[in-house]
Design a protein around this motif. Structure first.
Motif, PDB file in Angstrom:
ATOM      1  N   LYS A  66      -6.385   5.493  -8.965  1.00  9.24           N
ATOM      2  CA  LYS A  66      -5.765   4.667  -7.914  1.00  9.24           C
ATOM      3  C   LYS A  66      -6.596   3.447  -7.548  1.00  9.24           C
ATOM      4  O   LYS A  66      -6.053   2.370  -7.342  1.00  9.24           O
ATOM      5  N   VAL A  67      -7.905   3.589  -7.464  1.00  8.95           N
ATOM      6  CA  VAL A  67      -8.743   2.441  -7.102  1.00  8.95           C
ATOM      7  C   VAL A  67      -8.647   1.373  -8.191  1.00  8.95           C
ATOM      8  O   VAL A  67      -8.461   0.189  -7.907  1.00  8.95           O
ATOM      9  N   ASP A  68      -8.750   1.791  -9.447  1.00  5.93           N
ATOM     10  CA  ASP A  68      -8.649   0.848 -10.557  1.00  5.93           C
ATOM     11  C   ASP A  68      -7.274   0.178 -10.580  1.00  5.93           C
ATOM     12  O   ASP A  68      -7.168  -1.044 -10.761  1.00  5.93           O
ATOM     13  N   ALA A  69      -6.232   0.948 -10.350  1.00  4.42           N
ATOM     14  CA  ALA A  69      -4.875   0.389 -10.345  1.00  4.42           C
ATOM     15  C   ALA A  69      -4.709  -0.589  -9.190  1.00  4.42           C
ATOM     16  O   ALA A  69      -4.110  -1.654  -9.347  1.00  4.42           O
ATOM     17  N   ARG A  70      -5.246  -0.249  -8.029  1.00  2.00           N
ATOM     18  CA  ARG A  70      -5.127  -1.144  -6.868  1.00  2.00           C
ATOM     19  C   ARG A  70      -5.854  -2.459  -7.126  1.00  2.00           C
ATOM     20  O   ARG A  70      -5.356  -3.532  -6.801  1.00  2.00           O
ATOM     21  N   THR A  92       0.808  -1.232   0.000  1.00  2.00           N
ATOM     22  CA  THR A  92       0.000   0.000   0.000  1.00  2.00           C
ATOM     23  C   THR A  92       0.837   1.276   0.000  1.00  2.00           C
ATOM     24  O   THR A  92       0.364   2.317  -0.446  1.00  2.00           O
ATOM     25  N   CYS A  93       2.074   1.194   0.475  1.00  2.00           N
ATOM     26  CA  CYS A  93       2.933   2.384   0.539  1.00  2.00           C
ATOM     27  C   CYS A  93       4.003   2.396  -0.551  1.00  2.00           C
ATOM     28  O   CYS A  93       4.920   3.223  -0.504  1.00  2.00           O
ATOM     29  N   HIS A  94       3.887   1.500  -1.522  1.00  2.00           N
ATOM     30  CA  HIS A  94       4.903   1.407  -2.577  1.00  2.00           C
ATOM     31  C   HIS A  94       4.989   2.727  -3.345  1.00  2.00           C
ATOM     32  O   HIS A  94       3.983   3.408  -3.560  1.00  2.00           O
ATOM     33  N   ARG A  95       6.180   3.068  -3.781  1.00  2.00           N
ATOM     34  CA  ARG A  95       6.410   4.335  -4.504  1.00  2.00           C
ATOM     35  C   ARG A  95       5.605   4.412  -5.806  1.00  2.00           C
ATOM     36  O   ARG A  95       5.313   5.502  -6.304  1.00  2.00           O
ATOM     37  N   PHE A  96       5.215   3.273  -6.356  1.00  2.00           N
ATOM     38  CA  PHE A  96       4.429   3.259  -7.598  1.00  2.00           C
ATOM     39  C   PHE A  96       3.140   4.058  -7.467  1.00  2.00           C
ATOM     40  O   PHE A  96       2.716   4.728  -8.412  1.00  2.00           O
ATOM     41  N   TRP A  97       2.501   3.999  -6.299  1.00  2.73           N
ATOM     42  CA  TRP A  97       1.197   4.650  -6.143  1.00  2.73           C
ATOM     43  C   TRP A  97       1.286   6.170  -6.272  1.00  2.73           C
ATOM     44  O   TRP A  97       0.293   6.810  -6.636  1.00  2.73           O
ATOM     45  N   SER A  98       2.452   6.762  -6.038  1.00  2.00           N
ATOM     46  CA  SER A  98       2.591   8.209  -6.195  1.00  2.00           C
ATOM     47  C   SER A  98       2.585   8.612  -7.670  1.00  2.00           C
ATOM     48  O   SER A  98       2.342   9.772  -7.994  1.00  2.00           O
ATOM     49  N   GLU A  99       2.841   7.653  -8.562  1.00  2.00           N
ATOM     50  CA  GLU A  99       2.845   7.929 -10.002  1.00  2.00           C
ATOM     51  C   GLU A  99       1.463   7.800 -10.627  1.00  2.00           C
ATOM     52  O   GLU A  99       1.261   8.218 -11.767  1.00  2.00           O
ATOM     53  N   VAL A 100       0.516   7.213  -9.907  1.00  8.35           N
ATOM     54  CA  VAL A 100      -0.827   6.985 -10.442  1.00  8.35           C
ATOM     55  C   VAL A 100      -1.696   8.189 -10.118  1.00  8.35           C
ATOM     56  O   VAL A 100      -1.740   8.635  -8.964  1.00  8.35           O
TER      57      VAL A 100
END
Length: 114
Positions: free
Chosen positions: A95-99, A82-90
């Motif tokens: 974000k919900v769709d990516a998760r 949940t805290c991965h750096r990837f999520w800051s790029e989305v």
């Protein structure tokens, strides 16, 4: 159609291990007695459905340690994913769709083409 994402390999590996740890923990909890501590059995038919439990011998110290080890690893992996750096790029709207996509990424790869 949902957007496809180029997830980093460490994020995918962390998510896959999280799935595995949760499955292992669930299987272990299903095998263990219903109560951690030794308790007498009971029967209760005063609620909306009857509930019965046999006497529980409780969990052994080894079983308790195994459950705690799996729960600790589950927490570590959940924080990592949940805290991965990837999520800051989305973008926030995606974000919900990516998760949801990363949660099911291994399923689509494992299914044979139809």
């Amino acid at each position: 159609m949902a957007e496809t994402y180029d997830f980093p390999s460490d994020l995918l590996a962390g998510q896959e291990e999280l799935h595995q740890v949760r499955a292992e923990l669930l299987a272990l909890l299903k095998r263990l007695p219903w109560s951690v501590e030794p308790l007498d059995g009971f029967s209760d038919d005063h609620g909306w459905r009857k509930v019965e439990r046999p006497a529980s011998p409780g969990w052994t110290p080894d079983e308790q340690a195994e459950v705690e080890k799996l729960r600790q690893r589950e927490r570590e992996l959940a924080v990592f994913v949940t805290c991965h750096r990837f999520w800051s790029e989305v973008p926030p709207a995606g974000k919900v769709d990516a998760r949801m996509s990363v949660k099911h990424a291994g399923e689509t790869a494992a299914q044979p083409p139809s």
